[in-house]
Design a protein around this motif. Sequence first.
Motif, PDB file in Angstrom:
ATOM      1  N   LYS A 111       0.857  -1.202   0.000  1.00  0.00           N
ATOM      2  CA  LYS A 111       0.000   0.000   0.000  1.00  0.00           C
ATOM      3  C   LYS A 111       0.891   1.249   0.000  1.00  0.00           C
ATOM      4  O   LYS A 111       0.807   2.106   0.884  1.00  0.00           O
ATOM      5  CB  LYS A 111      -0.920  -0.017   1.216  1.00  0.00           C
ATOM      6  CG  LYS A 111      -1.817  -1.240   1.298  1.00  0.00           C
ATOM      7  CD  LYS A 111      -2.917  -1.211   0.266  1.00  0.00           C
ATOM      8  CE  LYS A 111      -3.948  -0.175   0.591  1.00  0.00           C
ATOM      9  NZ  LYS A 111      -5.090  -0.194  -0.369  1.00  0.00           N
ATOM     10  N   ASN A 113       0.655   3.729  -1.769  1.00  0.00           N
ATOM     11  CA  ASN A 113      -0.152   4.927  -2.026  1.00  0.00           C
ATOM     12  C   ASN A 113      -0.621   5.611  -0.753  1.00  0.00           C
ATOM     13  O   ASN A 113      -0.997   6.784  -0.773  1.00  0.00           O
ATOM     14  CB  ASN A 113      -1.370   4.556  -2.865  1.00  0.00           C
ATOM     15  CG  ASN A 113      -2.251   3.524  -2.169  1.00  0.00           C
ATOM     16  OD1 ASN A 113      -1.789   2.433  -1.825  1.00  0.00           O
ATOM     17  ND2 ASN A 113      -3.504   3.844  -1.942  1.00  0.00           N
ATOM     18  N   ALA A 158      -4.454   7.385 -13.385  1.00  0.00           N
ATOM     19  CA  ALA A 158      -4.151   6.307 -12.443  1.00  0.00           C
ATOM     20  C   ALA A 158      -4.979   6.437 -11.165  1.00  0.00           C
ATOM     21  O   ALA A 158      -5.300   5.429 -10.529  1.00  0.00           O
ATOM     22  CB  ALA A 158      -2.663   6.300 -12.111  1.00  0.00           C
ATOM     23  N   HIS A 162      -7.068   3.338  -9.783  1.00  0.00           N
ATOM     24  CA  HIS A 162      -6.966   2.793  -8.423  1.00  0.00           C
ATOM     25  C   HIS A 162      -8.345   2.659  -7.782  1.00  0.00           C
ATOM     26  O   HIS A 162      -8.655   1.631  -7.158  1.00  0.00           O
ATOM     27  CB  HIS A 162      -6.080   3.694  -7.566  1.00  0.00           C
ATOM     28  CG  HIS A 162      -5.817   3.140  -6.198  1.00  0.00           C
ATOM     29  ND1 HIS A 162      -5.026   2.036  -5.987  1.00  0.00           N
ATOM     30  CD2 HIS A 162      -6.270   3.532  -4.968  1.00  0.00           C
ATOM     31  CE1 HIS A 162      -4.973   1.768  -4.684  1.00  0.00           C
ATOM     32  NE2 HIS A 162      -5.732   2.660  -4.047  1.00  0.00           N
ATOM     33  N   ARG A 165     -10.083  -0.301  -9.285  1.00  0.00           N
ATOM     34  CA  ARG A 165      -9.513  -1.564  -8.785  1.00  0.00           C
ATOM     35  C   ARG A 165      -9.950  -1.819  -7.344  1.00  0.00           C
ATOM     36  O   ARG A 165     -10.269  -2.954  -6.976  1.00  0.00           O
ATOM     37  CB  ARG A 165      -7.991  -1.527  -8.890  1.00  0.00           C
ATOM     38  CG  ARG A 165      -7.318  -2.823  -8.448  1.00  0.00           C
ATOM     39  CD  ARG A 165      -5.890  -2.923  -8.954  1.00  0.00           C
ATOM     40  NE  ARG A 165      -5.040  -1.889  -8.390  1.00  0.00           N
ATOM     41  CZ  ARG A 165      -4.399  -1.999  -7.222  1.00  0.00           C
ATOM     42  NH1 ARG A 165      -4.534  -3.093  -6.482  1.00  0.00           N
ATOM     43  NH2 ARG A 165      -3.622  -1.019  -6.792  1.00  0.00           N
ATOM     44  N   ARG A 166      -9.982  -0.767  -6.530  1.00  0.00           N
ATOM     45  CA  ARG A 166     -10.442  -0.917  -5.143  1.00  0.00           C
ATOM     46  C   ARG A 166     -11.883  -1.444  -5.091  1.00  0.00           C
ATOM     47  O   ARG A 166     -12.247  -2.207  -4.203  1.00  0.00           O
ATOM     48  CB  ARG A 166     -10.388   0.435  -4.427  1.00  0.00           C
ATOM     49  CG  ARG A 166      -8.996   0.912  -4.089  1.00  0.00           C
ATOM     50  CD  ARG A 166      -8.514   0.375  -2.762  1.00  0.00           C
ATOM     51  NE  ARG A 166      -9.188   1.029  -1.648  1.00  0.00           N
ATOM     52  CZ  ARG A 166      -9.343   0.461  -0.448  1.00  0.00           C
ATOM     53  NH1 ARG A 166      -8.915  -0.763  -0.227  1.00  0.00           N
ATOM     54  NH2 ARG A 166      -9.934   1.124   0.541  1.00  0.00           N
ATOM     55  N   SER A 294     -10.359   5.769  -1.459  1.00  0.00           N
ATOM     56  CA  SER A 294      -9.382   5.484  -2.519  1.00  0.00           C
ATOM     57  C   SER A 294      -8.407   6.639  -2.571  1.00  0.00           C
ATOM     58  O   SER A 294      -8.779   7.759  -2.936  1.00  0.00           O
ATOM     59  CB  SER A 294     -10.091   5.306  -3.866  1.00  0.00           C
ATOM     60  OG  SER A 294      -9.155   5.036  -4.888  1.00  0.00           O
ATOM     61  N   ALA A 297      -2.569   6.195  -5.989  1.00  0.00           N
ATOM     62  CA  ALA A 297      -2.506   5.032  -6.873  1.00  0.00           C
ATOM     63  C   ALA A 297      -1.200   4.296  -6.623  1.00  0.00           C
ATOM     64  O   ALA A 297      -0.259   4.842  -6.039  1.00  0.00           O
ATOM     65  CB  ALA A 297      -2.597   5.464  -8.342  1.00  0.00           C
ATOM     66  N   THR A 298      -1.124   3.063  -7.073  1.00  0.00           N
ATOM     67  CA  THR A 298       0.104   2.272  -6.978  1.00  0.00           C
ATOM     68  C   THR A 298       0.649   2.019  -8.382  1.00  0.00           C
ATOM     69  O   THR A 298      -0.006   2.318  -9.391  1.00  0.00           O
ATOM     70  CB  THR A 298      -0.149   0.928  -6.286  1.00  0.00           C
ATOM     71  OG1 THR A 298      -0.992   0.125  -7.131  1.00  0.00           O
ATOM     72  CG2 THR A 298      -0.832   1.122  -4.930  1.00  0.00           C
ATOM     73  N   GLU A 300       0.789  -0.611  -9.996  1.00  0.00           N
ATOM     74  CA  GLU A 300      -0.141  -1.453 -10.759  1.00  0.00           C
ATOM     75  C   GLU A 300      -1.156  -0.597 -11.510  1.00  0.00           C
ATOM     76  O   GLU A 300      -1.499  -0.886 -12.673  1.00  0.00           O
ATOM     77  CB  GLU A 300      -0.854  -2.417  -9.823  1.00  0.00           C
ATOM     78  CG  GLU A 300      -1.848  -3.328 -10.512  1.00  0.00           C
ATOM     79  CD  GLU A 300      -2.530  -4.296  -9.562  1.00  0.00           C
ATOM     80  OE1 GLU A 300      -3.502  -4.956  -9.995  1.00  0.00           O
ATOM     81  OE2 GLU A 300      -2.100  -4.390  -8.395  1.00  0.00           O
ATOM     82  N   ASP A 301      -1.641   0.459 -10.882  1.00  0.00           N
ATOM     83  CA  ASP A 301      -2.629   1.330 -11.516  1.00  0.00           C
ATOM     84  C   ASP A 301      -1.998   2.152 -12.638  1.00  0.00           C
ATOM     85  O   ASP A 301      -2.612   2.350 -13.694  1.00  0.00           O
ATOM     86  CB  ASP A 301      -3.242   2.254 -10.470  1.00  0.00           C
ATOM     87  CG  ASP A 301      -3.791   1.484  -9.280  1.00  0.00           C
ATOM     88  OD1 ASP A 301      -4.588   0.561  -9.498  1.00  0.00           O
ATOM     89  OD2 ASP A 301      -3.393   1.795  -8.141  1.00  0.00           O
TER      90      ASP A 301
END
Length: 352
Positions: A111, A113, A158, A162, A165-166, A294, A297-298, A300-301
């Motif tokens: 995490k 972010n 992004a 994120h 995705r969350r 949210s 972002a990470t 991945e995003d």
Amino acid sequence: MATLGVSTVTGQTRILSCIAPGELRLSTTSLGVCGPNEVLVKVLRVGICGTDIHAFAGQQPYFTYPRVLGHELSVEVVAAGSPRDLDMLGRKGYVIPYLHDPDSPASRRGKTNCCERLEVIGVHRDGGMSDFLVLPARHVVPSDLLDAEQLALVECLAIGAHGVRRSELRAGETAVVVGAGPIGMGVIQIARARGARVIVIDPNSQRLAFCREKLGVTEAVDPREHSVEEAVAALTDGGLADVVFDATGNPDAIARGFALVGHGGRYVLVSLVKADITFHDPEFHRREITLLASRNATREDFDTVTRLMEAGALAEREMITHRAELEQMPAVMAHWCAPATGVIKGLVHVND
């Protein structure tokens, strides 16, 4: 310019500082230090986002003055402080502006972010409204396929990626996106890329038109003309939304958004407000709503966004409605912040 192994970089750089709410000042300062595991980047473009607008207005909860704004950045690497980063020299890329502590509990859980010791450039420390900037090398991601303008929009989109995705949004589900600003537009595009049905809520008719014409949205509701809850209920045969995303930055809108979530649905607060949010607990429990924050972002995003950009699946270029040079921003910023101006995404040209 700096070379590998030289930690003290000489020369001057322009910086644009927000010295107080409503006031930007352009000045020059000495370049910083490019140390081990850092790179010196030339800033190419800077996207203006809600965080910058709220900071300019004195409404950003994590902001102190004076501060150099700018965290939506495209850059070119011009010097490296460690041998392993030499392959980045001369390459363009985007910046992940969330500087995390890799040893923090949140970062160890992936995490990054929302790391406990997170610093966001342009918010907690000086950002990219400057000719040059020293950054941790791991926060600069090169790209050989995207141009400077596209790269400056990766971070903005992004944020939406994120949030989606969350939410664990699935193909065929109904997503209601409240707020069609740049962040909401990111949510819309990523949700549609996942195969979701998207309903957009916004009182700005120009932005609703943009969503229809550029983003492929077919169902949009103007709350000035319709009861939002009744409209969403009618569009979903009474089932309401599987997921509601708030991207308004408005506490009243956030509070009203609970009524749009169907039984067993999810509510994702993508926007940040400097206020307390309340909801009616019995109804919240009756519907067994899942409430999610949210933040940022990470990697991945970011990868999701660049992959979709490279495939031509996003409308990032169409989002850019206004452009200006760095030296024009003290005069332009207030104009861009006015809703009547019609800015969706303003882009600052710093260097070629």
